[in-house]
Design a protein around this motif. Structure first.
Motif, PDB file in Angstrom:
ATOM      1  N   PHE A   1       0.862  -1.164   0.000  1.00 38.95           N
ATOM      2  CA  PHE A   1       0.000   0.000   0.000  1.00 38.95           C
ATOM      3  C   PHE A   1       0.907   1.225   0.000  1.00 38.95           C
ATOM      4  CE2 PHE A   1      -2.282  -3.414   2.181  1.00 38.95           C
ATOM      5  CZ  PHE A   1      -3.476  -3.443   1.467  1.00 38.95           C
ATOM      6  N   PRO A   2       0.371   2.402  -0.279  1.00 35.00           N
ATOM      7  CA  PRO A   2       1.247   3.590  -0.314  1.00 35.00           C
ATOM      8  C   PRO A   2       2.073   3.736   0.963  1.00 35.00           C
ATOM      9  CG  PRO A   2      -0.904   4.133  -1.229  1.00 35.00           C
ATOM     10  CD  PRO A   2      -1.003   2.730  -0.700  1.00 35.00           C
ATOM     11  N   GLY A   3       3.362   3.591   0.830  1.00 34.66           N
ATOM     12  CA  GLY A   3       4.273   3.759   1.951  1.00 34.66           C
ATOM     13  C   GLY A   3       4.397   2.572   2.876  1.00 34.66           C
ATOM     14  N   VAL A   4       3.659   1.476   2.604  1.00 28.97           N
ATOM     15  CA  VAL A   4       3.658   0.327   3.509  1.00 28.97           C
ATOM     16  C   VAL A   4       3.714  -0.965   2.703  1.00 28.97           C
ATOM     17  CG1 VAL A   4       2.386  -0.925   5.292  1.00 28.97           C
ATOM     18  CG2 VAL A   4       2.293   1.569   5.231  1.00 28.97           C
ATOM     19  N   THR A   5       4.611  -1.879   3.116  1.00 30.74           N
ATOM     20  CA  THR A   5       4.625  -3.229   2.558  1.00 30.74           C
ATOM     21  C   THR A   5       3.928  -4.142   3.551  1.00 30.74           C
ATOM     22  OG1 THR A   5       6.689  -2.838   1.359  1.00 30.74           O
ATOM     23  CG2 THR A   5       6.057  -5.132   1.727  1.00 30.74           C
ATOM     24  N   ALA A   6       2.700  -4.558   3.204  1.00 38.09           N
ATOM     25  CA  ALA A   6       1.911  -5.369   4.129  1.00 38.09           C
ATOM     26  C   ALA A   6       2.338  -6.830   4.102  1.00 38.09           C
ATOM     27  CB  ALA A   6       0.427  -5.253   3.778  1.00 38.09           C
ATOM     28  N   LEU A   7       2.697  -7.342   2.934  1.00 32.40           N
ATOM     29  CA  LEU A   7       3.148  -8.723   2.774  1.00 32.40           C
ATOM     30  C   LEU A   7       4.417  -8.733   1.939  1.00 32.40           C
ATOM     31  CD1 LEU A   7      -0.279 -10.411   1.868  1.00 32.40           C
ATOM     32  CD2 LEU A   7       0.876 -10.502   4.089  1.00 32.40           C
ATOM     33  N   GLN A   8       5.381  -9.536   2.346  1.00 31.45           N
ATOM     34  CA  GLN A   8       6.660  -9.603   1.640  1.00 31.45           C
ATOM     35  C   GLN A   8       7.031 -11.058   1.397  1.00 31.45           C
ATOM     36  OE1 GLN A   8       8.760  -6.922   0.541  1.00 31.45           O
ATOM     37  NE2 GLN A   8       9.686  -8.641  -0.557  1.00 31.45           N
ATOM     38  N   ASP A   9       6.814 -11.536   0.167  1.00 34.39           N
ATOM     39  CA  ASP A   9       7.231 -12.879  -0.235  1.00 34.39           C
ATOM     40  C   ASP A   9       6.652 -13.964   0.679  1.00 34.39           C
ATOM     41  OD1 ASP A   9       8.577 -14.601  -1.989  1.00 34.39           O
ATOM     42  OD2 ASP A   9      10.311 -14.737  -0.662  1.00 34.39           O
TER      43      ASP A   9
ATOM     44  N   THR B   1      -4.738  -9.423   5.395  1.00 34.42           N
ATOM     45  CA  THR B   1      -4.365  -9.011   4.032  1.00 34.42           C
ATOM     46  C   THR B   1      -4.139 -10.226   3.153  1.00 34.42           C
ATOM     47  OG1 THR B   1      -3.328  -6.988   4.882  1.00 34.42           O
ATOM     48  CG2 THR B   1      -2.693  -7.686   2.670  1.00 34.42           C
ATOM     49  N   LEU B   2      -3.462 -11.239   3.686  1.00 33.83           N
ATOM     50  CA  LEU B   2      -3.206 -12.456   2.919  1.00 33.83           C
ATOM     51  C   LEU B   2      -4.518 -13.142   2.548  1.00 33.83           C
ATOM     52  CD1 LEU B   2      -0.990 -14.397   1.858  1.00 33.83           C
ATOM     53  CD2 LEU B   2      -1.188 -15.629   4.026  1.00 33.83           C
ATOM     54  N   MET B   3      -5.468 -13.193   3.475  1.00 34.80           N
ATOM     55  CA  MET B   3      -6.748 -13.836   3.185  1.00 34.80           C
ATOM     56  C   MET B   3      -7.577 -13.021   2.190  1.00 34.80           C
ATOM     57  SD  MET B   3      -6.675 -16.696   4.714  1.00 34.80           S
ATOM     58  CE  MET B   3      -4.896 -16.688   4.361  1.00 34.80           C
ATOM     59  N   LYS B   4      -7.419 -11.712   2.192  1.00 34.22           N
ATOM     60  CA  LYS B   4      -8.116 -10.881   1.212  1.00 34.22           C
ATOM     61  C   LYS B   4      -7.537 -11.073  -0.182  1.00 34.22           C
ATOM     62  CE  LYS B   4      -9.717  -7.352   4.471  1.00 34.22           C
ATOM     63  NZ  LYS B   4      -9.600  -5.963   4.949  1.00 34.22           N
ATOM     64  N   VAL B   5      -6.256 -11.352  -0.263  1.00 34.11           N
ATOM     65  CA  VAL B   5      -5.650 -11.716  -1.554  1.00 34.11           C
ATOM     66  C   VAL B   5      -6.248 -13.029  -2.040  1.00 34.11           C
ATOM     67  CG1 VAL B   5      -3.518 -12.519  -2.658  1.00 34.11           C
ATOM     68  CG2 VAL B   5      -3.492 -10.449  -1.237  1.00 34.11           C
TER      69      VAL B   5
ATOM     70  N   VAL C   1     -10.737 -10.161  -2.578  1.00 33.83           N
ATOM     71  CA  VAL C   1     -10.985  -8.790  -2.127  1.00 33.83           C
ATOM     72  C   VAL C   1      -9.935  -7.872  -2.733  1.00 33.83           C
ATOM     73  CG1 VAL C   1     -11.097  -7.264  -0.120  1.00 33.83           C
ATOM     74  CG2 VAL C   1     -12.091  -9.551  -0.007  1.00 33.83           C
ATOM     75  N   TYR C   2      -8.672  -8.342  -2.726  1.00 31.14           N
ATOM     76  CA  TYR C   2      -7.611  -7.686  -3.483  1.00 31.14           C
ATOM     77  C   TYR C   2      -7.421  -8.507  -4.753  1.00 31.14           C
ATOM     78  CZ  TYR C   2      -6.643  -5.313   0.935  1.00 31.14           C
ATOM     79  OH  TYR C   2      -6.743  -4.575   2.086  1.00 31.14           O
TER      80      TYR C   2
ATOM     81  N   SER D   1       2.254   8.590  11.690  1.00 33.77           N
ATOM     82  CA  SER D   1       1.972   9.965  12.085  1.00 33.77           C
ATOM     83  C   SER D   1       0.679  10.005  12.886  1.00 33.77           C
ATOM     84  CB  SER D   1       1.840  10.849  10.832  1.00 33.77           C
ATOM     85  OG  SER D   1       1.190  12.067  11.119  1.00 33.77           O
ATOM     86  N   VAL D   2       0.542  11.027  13.731  1.00 40.71           N
ATOM     87  CA  VAL D   2      -0.715  11.199  14.447  1.00 40.71           C
ATOM     88  C   VAL D   2      -1.812  11.677  13.509  1.00 40.71           C
ATOM     89  CG1 VAL D   2       0.375  11.629  16.663  1.00 40.71           C
ATOM     90  CG2 VAL D   2      -0.134  13.561  15.149  1.00 40.71           C
ATOM     91  N   MET D   3      -1.457  11.969  12.264  1.00 43.14           N
ATOM     92  CA  MET D   3      -2.461  12.340  11.263  1.00 43.14           C
ATOM     93  C   MET D   3      -2.982  11.119  10.513  1.00 43.14           C
ATOM     94  SD  MET D   3      -2.235  15.455  12.048  1.00 43.14           S
ATOM     95  CE  MET D   3      -3.328  16.249  10.895  1.00 43.14           C
ATOM     96  N   SER D   4      -2.493   9.934  10.870  1.00 42.23           N
ATOM     97  CA  SER D   4      -2.965   8.707  10.224  1.00 42.23           C
ATOM     98  C   SER D   4      -4.390   8.394  10.679  1.00 42.23           C
ATOM     99  CB  SER D   4      -2.050   7.527  10.585  1.00 42.23           C
ATOM    100  OG  SER D   4      -0.732   7.757  10.143  1.00 42.23           O
ATOM    101  N   VAL D   5      -5.183   7.837   9.765  1.00 38.68           N
ATOM    102  CA  VAL D   5      -6.576   7.489  10.071  1.00 38.68           C
ATOM    103  C   VAL D   5      -6.592   6.278  11.006  1.00 38.68           C
ATOM    104  CG1 VAL D   5      -8.767   6.707   9.086  1.00 38.68           C
ATOM    105  CG2 VAL D   5      -7.400   8.431   7.898  1.00 38.68           C
ATOM    106  N   VAL D   6      -7.359   6.364  12.085  1.00 41.30           N
ATOM    107  CA  VAL D   6      -7.390   5.317  13.102  1.00 41.30           C
ATOM    108  C   VAL D   6      -7.895   3.988  12.538  1.00 41.30           C
ATOM    109  CG1 VAL D   6      -8.638   4.594  15.177  1.00 41.30           C
ATOM    110  CG2 VAL D   6      -7.506   6.797  15.122  1.00 41.30           C
ATOM    111  N   GLY D   7      -8.841   4.041  11.602  1.00 37.69           N
ATOM    112  CA  GLY D   7      -9.401   2.823  11.027  1.00 37.69           C
ATOM    113  C   GLY D   7      -8.388   1.974  10.295  1.00 37.69           C
ATOM    114  N   LYS D   8      -7.240   2.546   9.953  1.00 37.41           N
ATOM    115  CA  LYS D   8      -6.195   1.801   9.248  1.00 37.41           C
ATOM    116  C   LYS D   8      -5.222   1.106  10.195  1.00 37.41           C
ATOM    117  CE  LYS D   8      -7.459   3.267   5.104  1.00 37.41           C
ATOM    118  NZ  LYS D   8      -8.018   2.336   4.094  1.00 37.41           N
TER     119      LYS D   8
END
Length: 512
Positions: free
Chosen positions: A15-23, A46-50, A54-55, A401-408
């Motif tokens: 995702f933008p700025g984040v690697t959720a799954l790596q190999d 995330t893996l199950m959504k792949v 879903v992804y 950041s403290v500006m990040s959305v809590v839902g994420k």
């Protein structure tokens, strides 16, 4: 066909700025229950959504192989057409439709002229409900069912789609012990019928009880896959894989030295908001500075109702009784009054009541005490950011950041935002309702450490929990609640799960 029904090879998802799954790689044998575990934010969901579309294919790198053939799911309907069905932690049922309508939503049973054949719909729904052990009328609205029964409706819905690979994301997170045991028995029956199940869970006791294999994911990477049938696998062994280290103890040590009384209720009674019955009946309890007091009780005992009614009468009607803070009787008829008297309540349902999921960390932390940051009706934005940054550091909230959305954020980090919000109100007593529900063992340990830090600073803490080991590991005294009545209180040195369960199941007619 080979032994493997599924293989995921080299899955990488960013995702933008984040690697959720790596190999990440995952192999699942046909006809087994395969658990996937890891800390919050490890990448399990995330893996199950792949896997479930879903992804969609193209949004990630790597390959998904089903029954020996590469598949490229475009969406959920595509994965379901291949027999892969996912049940998310947040159930996707329409509350005011019937059970049968929910089961066949988007997959309606039609008759002549394309109209829905209701007789066929209800008859097939009844057979599916029987197969999952649910004796409900198919025309019953889903809103009338408890969470445990709704979970079974979701599984019946999956069975209607000829499921071969069933994915369950935290299936027992919101269930009581009885409903959880029933669900695990159902998974075993489905396995015996040839349906392969993948289960994401933080409840390691359930994993060791039901899983045939367990894959551990840490920081977006596959750590290992354990064969649970080859040799006994302990919870401690799984924890070591999840957090990358041994936890010397599940509960951090704390030296208890309670001070003067901070909080007390006497003869506290609360009526149900719409029914003519007592949900809390003449309850009395107290908690002192530097003390952790637990409240144990079965589902429906009135634990949450007690806490919410104390916190500004945010639950129930005809609330009676006396409330004392530092020995002085106070009135807390609203949430604002409760906060003003030094009472804070962290709800068991953080996503619905505890947080604004579309707001950022900054806004959530300051929400309960904006007046402390305002002058002439205007909030000082710079000061709000400073307070949020301080909370992020002190609570170790993992966010860019403290500006990040809590839902994420992950569940554990969301819970730490909830605690930061209430600590900003500078409470004298903090009531924590199921503070570690739905978070992993590593995040739990952090929450426990925060609680210990609070009582070391002289705060009084009340913990409501469905997990008796948690109460025994964290509390100084434990009150038991049954049918709205306090049935006893035990110092932790005298308390056992058996003694607490005896008090929690005590007949209210025998309570003096």
């Amino acid at each position: 066909m080979g032994d493997d029904i599924l293989e995921m090879r080299g899955i990488t998802k960013t995702f933008p700025g984040v690697t959720a799954l790596q190999d990440v790689s995952l192999r699942v044998r046909r006809g087994e229950i395969h658990a996937v575990c890891g800390e919050n934010g490890a990448g399990k969901s995330t893996l199950m959504k792949v896997l479930s579309g879903v992804y969609p294919a193209g949004s990630y790198q790597g390959e998904v192989v089903l029954d020996g053939e590469p598949v490229h799911f475009r969406d959920i309907r595509d994965s379901e057409a291949h027999g892969v069905v996912i049940i998310h932690q947040e159930l996707a049922l329409v509350p005011y439709l019937s059970i049968a309508e929910n089961i066949f939503l988007g997959n309606e049973r039609r008759g002549r002229g394309g109209l829905i054949d209701w007789n066929r719909t209800n008859a097939e729904a009844a057979r599916l409900l029987a197969s999952v052990g649910l004796a409900e009328n198919p025309v019953t609205p889903v809103v009338e069912l408890g969470v445990g029964k709704q979970q079974l409706v979701e599984i019946a819905k999956a069975l209607s789609k000829k499921v071969r690979l069933l994915i369950l994301d935290e299936p027992t997170a919101a269930l009581n012990d009885t409903d959880s045991a029933h669900l695990l028995d159902l998974l075993r029956r489905l396995r015996d019928q040839g349906i392969t199940c993948i289960m994401i869970s933080h409840k390691l006791g359930e994993i060791t009880a039901v899983a045939d294999s367990t894959t551990v994911i840490r920081d977006g990477r596959t750590v290992e896959t354990l064969d649970m049938r080859a040799e006994p696998v302990t919870q401690e062994r799984i924890i070591r894989g999840m957090v990358g280290r041994d936890l010397a103890a599940l509960y951090p040590q704390r030296r208890s030295s309670p001070g003067p009384e901070v909080f007390r209720i006497e003869d506290w009674s609360v009526r149900h908001p719409t029914q003519d019955r007592l949900v809390v009946d003449r309850a009395s309890l107290d908690v002192r500075a530097g003390e952790v007091v637990g409240i144990a009780g079965l589902m429906g005992a009135g634990r949450t109702e007690l806490a919410m009614s104390v916190f500004g009468r945010s639950y129930g009607r005809d609330v009676t009784g006396r409330l004392f803070v530092h020995g002085r009787q106070v009135r807390a008829r609203t949430v604002a009054e409760a906060i003003r008297h030094g009472i804070a309540y962290a709800t068991e349902d953080r996503k619905r009541y505890g947080l604004n999921l579309i707001d950022d960390v900054r806004g959530n932390i300051s929400a309960a005490a904006l007046g402390k940051l305002a002058r002439l009706g205007w909030v000082n934005g710079n000061e709000e950011i400073r307070v949020a940054e301080q909370g992020r550091r002190e609570m170790n909230i993992r966010t860019p950041s403290v500006m990040s959305v809590v839902g994420k954020l992950s569940g554990g980090n969301q819970q730490k935002v909830v605690l930061s919000k209430w600590l900003f109100t500078d409470p004298d007593v903090l009531i924590l309702d199921e503070p570690t529900r739905g978070i992993d063992v590593g995040a739990k340990y952090e929450i426990y450490t925060i609680v210990n830090r609070l009582v070391a600073d002289g705060k009084a803490v009340v913990i409501i929990s469905s997990e008796l080991p948690e109460l025994l590991g964290m509390c100084d005294r434990i009150y038991a609640l049954a049918a709205g009545r306090i049935t006893g209180v035990l110092p932790v040195g005298e308390a056992t799960q058996e003694k607490l369960m005896e008090l929690m199941t005590k007949d209210r007619d025998l309570v003096g």
